[in-house]
Structure formats: C-alpha cells, structure tokens
Design a protein around this motif. Structure first.
Motif, short mmCIF file in Angstrom:
data_model
loop_
_atom_site.label_atom_id
_atom_site.label_comp_id
_atom_site.label_asym_id
_atom_site.label_seq_id
_atom_site.Cartn_x
_atom_site.Cartn_y
_atom_site.Cartn_z
N LEU A 145 -145.99 25.63 21.94
CA LEU A 145 -144.61 25.22 22.21
C LEU A 145 -144.03 26.03 23.36
O LEU A 145 -144.42 27.18 23.59
N TRP A 146 -143.09 25.41 24.09
CA TRP A 146 -142.35 26.15 25.10
C TRP A 146 -141.32 27.03 24.43
O TRP A 146 -141.21 28.22 24.71
N LEU A 147 -140.55 26.48 23.51
CA LEU A 147 -139.53 27.20 22.75
C LEU A 147 -139.34 26.50 21.42
O LEU A 147 -139.31 25.27 21.36
N THR A 148 -139.21 27.26 20.37
CA THR A 148 -139.04 26.67 19.05
C THR A 148 -137.64 26.07 18.89
O THR A 148 -136.78 26.22 19.75
N GLU A 149 -137.42 25.41 17.77
CA GLU A 149 -136.18 24.65 17.53
C GLU A 149 -134.95 25.55 17.51
O GLU A 149 -134.94 26.59 16.85
N PRO A 150 -133.90 25.17 18.22
CA PRO A 150 -132.68 26.00 18.25
C PRO A 150 -131.91 25.97 16.94
O PRO A 150 -132.03 25.03 16.15
N ILE A 151 -131.12 27.00 16.71
CA ILE A 151 -130.28 27.14 15.52
C ILE A 151 -128.83 27.26 15.98
O ILE A 151 -128.52 28.03 16.88
N ASP A 152 -127.94 26.53 15.33
CA ASP A 152 -126.52 26.61 15.65
C ASP A 152 -125.70 27.18 14.51
O ASP A 152 -124.69 27.85 14.71
#
Length: 319
Positions: A145-152
């Motif tokens: 992955l380039w970057l894992t899933e964001p968190i808000d």
C-alpha cells in the motif's frame, strides 16, 4: 600532485550503530502504514543533508553522519500522512535552528530532530494532531500500500488522544506490538525495546539515562494514579503509548544535548520523566516526552556544572 579530496561525510561509528538500530523500526513503520513512510524518510533525509551541506561547505567541513540519524528520528516522529512540504520545513528548521546556529555538530544544546518536530507540531497542528491512519494487518500489510486508510473520528485516534477525550485506553497487547494509530516509529514498544537492547549492548546509548527517564515517569505517574488524578492513565499503559519509549531510547540519550556526568544523567532523566507526566496530564498536549526532553536539554549544561561543583566541593572538604 593535487591536494587529497576531502570526504563528503564525517565517519561516525556511533551514528552508524544508531542507524542500524532504527532499521527494524523503519521496516515496522512501513508494514503498519504503507510505502509512503519510506518515501517520506528518503525525502526528509535528502532535504536534511542538503541543509547541513549548505552551511558546512562555507567552512570546508564534511557533512556529519549524525544528520542522517537526525533525519531518521525526525521522520519517525511524524504522522504517516504528514505533507511532504511540512516535513521539509520541519527538518530544515531543526537543522538550522537546532544545530547550525550553535556552530554545527557537537555544539548544539537541543536535539535537532525534536526542535524540528516541535516546530511543525505547534505551527501546523491540524495535520500533526488530527489526521491519522489505521495500521495495516496481515500480510503483506503496508508493503503493498502507499498509505493505509485514514481516520477522522476521535474514537479511533491515537491512544493518548483517545484517553484524553474518553478516559479509555487501548489494550496493552496492541500497544506493545504497535498495531495502533500513531506516529511512524513510536507505536511498537516491542521493536523499540529490542533496539534499546542493541544500543545498550553496543554501548551506543546510556542505559542510565533510559532507566532514569522511566524511573521519573513511573514515580510521578504512579503517585498521581494512586491518588486518583483523572487525567493520568495506568502507568504501564501510559509507558507503552505516546512515544515515551521512543523518546527515552533515541532522543533523551543524545550524547550531545544530554549530560556527560553520571550523576547528571540520572538527574536529567528523572526530570524528563516527571515533566512528561505533568505535560501529558495537565497541558494542552496529549504527548509530553517531546517537550520534556527539550526542557531537559535546556538544563543539561547547568546539571553537569552543578554536579562538577558539588564533587569539587566534596574533594576540598575531604582535604
């Protein structure tokens, strides 16, 4: 015959051992958060080397290998999604105002990596304190992955932020392994401890300073926790979160900005541990180790001088 060509980098065996100790932490950060961690590290290192070269070339001095360590440490304190331009601003600030203004390598009062991290922390609070990503799980994890899933949501933020908002803390297993949201290199207590063992075994970092920081932290944290102070988490869980171990192992032990006397190391470490608990619990910041170490750096020369004066006075009395 021409003059021998000067080396580009100053050879520093100590710094190379620190780099080796950081390699497992870098690999783990890539696994948990994606390949962007590696690209961010390469970007920051390139900018940092250029920044030091710009100053050192004026005095015909080689670039210190310590700047690579500074760049590695600084990058590992950043959230995975930190914008590249903010990361660049921080490392330039850290090297220029945390190192070069004092005269370059060996003359700096403050840890340059923390100076840069502190600057971007207070200057760009939103990307540094709000935008986090979920840790990857399974194989190949973040390596694919380039970057894992964001968190808000705050309910899924970093452990210390969650605790300050809800009073709840992640399980010690997750904190120990590191599969939690957080800065790139600060989440896995297991890997940090293994790196600490390597540094101590190779005599590359002061175990006295590490132990003193933890002693100061546990003494203050346990006292407040037993008294029922609401902002203070369980001492064990607090030790495994918020970058305390990372700062203790890699930042507080910086040989340039920490005391050189044995007694001074203990005083310095205990001071950092106590201040960390106070900042965490009662200041605006969820993490306290960064500011605590910079405060410790401020008093480091004074601590050493006081210890030397005390020893000299004892010798005179003995005579």
């Amino acid at each position: 015959m021409g003059l021998p060509k000067k080396p580009l980098f100053m050879k520093q065996k100590l710094m190379r051992r620190v780099m080796i100790s950081l390699v497992p932490i870098i690999i783990v950060s890539i696994y948990f958060f994606g390949l962007r961690a590696l690209v961010l590290l390469i970007w920051v290192t390139a900018i940092g080397i250029l920044a030091e070269w710009f100053f050192e070339r004026q005095y015909h001095k080689p670039i210190s290998e310590a700047v690579i360590v500074t760049c590695m440490l600084y990058t590992l304190t950043l959230p995975p999604g930190t914008p590249f331009w903010i990361a660049a601003v921080g490392i330039i600030f850290g090297i220029v105002f945390g190192k070069e203004v004092f005269g370059g390598f060996g003359k700096n009062i403050f840890n340059p990596a923390l100076v840069g991290r502190c600057f971007v922390y207070v200057s760009f609070p939103e990307p540094l304190t709000i935008h986090w990503v979920k840790p990857a799980a399974g194989f190949p994890g973040g390596f694919a992955l380039w970057l894992t899933e964001p968190i808000d949501a705050i309910s899924q933020s970093t452990p210390m932020l969650i605790f300050r908002e809800t009073g709840q803390m992640e399980s010690w297993i997750k904190l120990f392994i590191g599969n939690i949201p957080g800065s790139l290199g600060e989440t896995s207590a297991l890997v940090i401890i293994l790196s600490a063992i390597y540094l101590i075994y190779t005599k590359s970092a002061s175990w006295q300073t590490m132990l003193a920081v933890l002693a100061g932290y546990f003494a203050m944290s346990t006292s407040l926790f037993l008294m029922g102070a609401p902002p203070i988490p369980s001492p064990i869980l607090g030790c495994l979160s918020g970058g305390l171990l990372f700062g203790t192992v890699f930042m507080a032990t910086d040989p340039i900005s920490s005391p050189v006397t044995m007694e001074g190391k203990w005083i310095y470490g205990v001071l950092i541990g106590i201040v960390t608990v106070i900042i965490r619990g009662y200041a605006l910041f969820a993490g306290g180790i960064m500011f605590a170490i910079l405060i410790g750096n401020t008093f480091s020369p004074l601590i050493d001088e006081t210890v030397k004066l005390y020893k000299n006075s004892r010798k005179k009395v003995a005579l």
